[in-house]
Design an enzyme around this catalytic site. Sequence first.
Site, PDB file in Angstrom:
ATOM      1  N   GLU A  80       0.823  -1.208   0.000  1.00  0.00           N
ATOM      2  CA  GLU A  80       0.000   0.000   0.000  1.00  0.00           C
ATOM      3  C   GLU A  80       0.855   1.254   0.000  1.00  0.00           C
ATOM      4  OE1 GLU A  80      -0.496  -1.846   4.169  1.00  0.00           O
ATOM      5  OE2 GLU A  80       0.236  -2.423   2.201  1.00  0.00           O
ATOM      6  N   CYS A 106      -0.858  -2.798   8.082  1.00  0.00           N
ATOM      7  CA  CYS A 106      -0.269  -2.714   9.421  1.00  0.00           C
ATOM      8  C   CYS A 106      -0.597  -1.327   9.991  1.00  0.00           C
ATOM      9  CB  CYS A 106       1.244  -2.929   9.348  1.00  0.00           C
ATOM     10  SG  CYS A 106       2.139  -1.585   8.542  1.00  0.00           S
ATOM     11  N   CYS A 109       1.205   1.591   8.003  1.00  0.00           N
ATOM     12  CA  CYS A 109       0.607   1.868   6.693  1.00  0.00           C
ATOM     13  C   CYS A 109      -0.803   2.440   6.829  1.00  0.00           C
ATOM     14  CB  CYS A 109       0.599   0.615   5.822  1.00  0.00           C
ATOM     15  SG  CYS A 109       2.256   0.186   5.214  1.00  0.00           S
TER      16      CYS A 109
END
Length: 150
Positions: A80, A106, A109
């Site tokens: 991402e 996560c 991100c």
Amino acid sequence: MQNDKITYNDPTKQDRYDRAYLRLAKEWAKLSHCKRKQVGAIIVKDATIIADGYNGTPTGFENNCEDEEGNTKWYVLHAEANAILKVARSSNKVNGATLYLTNSPCKDCSKLVLQAGIKRLVYIDQYKDVSGLEFLKKAGLEIRQMQNLD
């Protein structure tokens, strides 16, 4: 944004597009050189793919994502993040877009996703640490998990 609104009003059509974009993200993940986990991302705005990404090392670095002990190198970029950075280098804007991921983001991100202006997240597998998802839900993102893409 008008195309997205029309699509959202038709759940059957939206479901078909969500599945198709997730299948693309799965294919894109196969481009990753990471051995531990291959993750793919597609960003869609106004019914157009504006960026794609997969986890890997930055441009100019060797493609090996893991060190000799099998640990992920600290500088490996998540899928991402790679996709969001591609948009930053283009003339596109990510505000209001949908992010399709093979794995949920996560916590680090998730901050990028929110700050980029992405409004919708569709993913296949849940990451072991769900704090990123919880953060995005709290921020008001529309989140959808789809595991069966058939």
